[in-house]
Design a protein around this motif. Structure first.
Motif: not given
Length: 358
Positions: A41, A50, A85, A89-90
């Motif tokens: 990441q 992702l 995480l 973003r993921s």
């Protein structure tokens, strides 16, 4: 123009991996997979996709207590957020919140020879571990169809997002090879005249930096959440006292001095591997060993305990807080499932057209 592109076409790479929600992750999960997810990441390019999933359907291949499994799912989601995480973003989601996995899994089952599934080694090792038996002594009459065929569902997990890169441990290498075989088989079997590129890319293995972490009680097997002896693994939620106790009780040997010899001294080598991973010296475990060559196992175990305690201190604190924030966890899960379905629906539409189900 970007918003008009199919969602998957916006990504130069699509990275996917998953973990089962069968209990709190252990140190082996963290060093072998989860910490690498965070690094992926951090290093990802802006146009990389992702996806990290909690694989509930895979957990059902062995008997589960429903209430325990329900809680473990949320604990796992809290863990993934606790280790770093970022849901902004993921895509972080529950596998069982996206039915496209199951549909593609069935279609791939119809392409997959039973002989290939029987040659997979993971089902035998998982069955043996669950029964506390040797793989050579496992009773195959206890094998259910789900455990035998779950590599085909795992292939669907990957291919439904047309993932290009898959970070997995060495025990899953066979499954990724099967995924590539099934992708190629589908591409050839259902190729259309207008195809300029295959529907499914052949995903690439992303190796993990950390070595395999072994059970603290049985150096012939890896650390496992399903092993009957709880002292064989260090959980991310263990207290410092619990970590120290488990490492003090780890199997080693009676040979004087410390050397890194995975073949003849697997227990000692395992402790050195853990220490090197915790101190970011994975590339040179032998040099770590040299620092202890004139010392005993007691000193080594003390240092390993301190390193593990420090490594897990912040994730454990975050997990404790996030576990109580069910509303936030539900929000993350729902948003992750929405994003995952947006991506997989594109693939399933094309799959249905090719196989004649449209």
């Amino acid at each position: 123009m970007l918003s008009r592109l199919p969602l998957l076409a916006r990504h130069s790479r699509v990275v996917l991996s998953g973990i089962q929600p069968t209990g709190v992750p252990h140190l082996g999960n963290y060093l072998g997979a989860l910490s690498n997810w965070v690094q992926l990441q951090q290093r990802a390019q802006p146009d990389d996709g992702l996806l990290f999933m909690i694989a509930g359907w895979h957990a059902l291949t062995l008997p589960q207590d429903p209430q325990t499994l329900a809680q473990s799912r949320w604990d796992m989601l809290a863990t993934l957020l606790a280790i770093g995480l970022d849901p902004k973003r993921s895509v972080i989601f529950f596998q069982d919140h996206n039915q496209d996995h199951a549909e593609l899994g069935w279609l791939l089952n119809c392409l997959c020879p039973v002989g290939k599934l029987r040659r997979m080694t993971t089902w035998k090792s998982r069955l043996a571990t669950s029964r506390n038996a040797d793989e050579d002594d496992v009773d195959e009459s206890l094998l259910n169809a789900g455990l035998l065929t779950y590599p085909a569902l795992q292939a669907a997990d990957i291919l439904v997002y047309r993932a290009t890169h898959v970070p997995v441990g060495e025990d899953q290498t066979q499954h990724l090879e099967l995924t590539r075989d099934l992708a190629d088989s589908f591409n050839r079997t259902f190729k259309t005249a207008s195809d300029h590129n295959p529907l499914f890319p052949l995903p690439t293995l992303v190796g993990t930096a950390s070595r395999r972490i072994l059970s603290l009680k049985d150096s012939s097997s890896k650390m496992s959440k399903s092993a009957p002896d709880p002292s064989s693994r260090i959980l991310l939620t263990d207290t410092p006292d619990q970590i120290s106790l488990k490492i003090r009780g780890a199997v080693t040997d009676s040979i004087k001095g410390i050397t890194y010899d995975p073949v003849n001294r697997p227990g000692t080598a395992n402790l050195l591997t853990i220490l090197a991973a915790c101190t970011q010296e994975e590339a040179d475990v032998a040099s770590v060993a040299r620092r202890y060559e004139s010392k005993g196992h007691g000193v080594l175990k003390t240092d390993v305990s301190e390193a593990v305690i420090e490594l897990l201190r912040r994730p454990r604190a975050r997990f404790t807080r996030l576990k109580q924030e069910r509303g936030y966890l539900i929000e993350v899960a729902e948003e992750g499932a929405r994003k995952a379905r947006e991506m997989s629906e594109e693939t399933l539409k094309l799959v249905r057209e090719r196989v004649g189900l449209c």
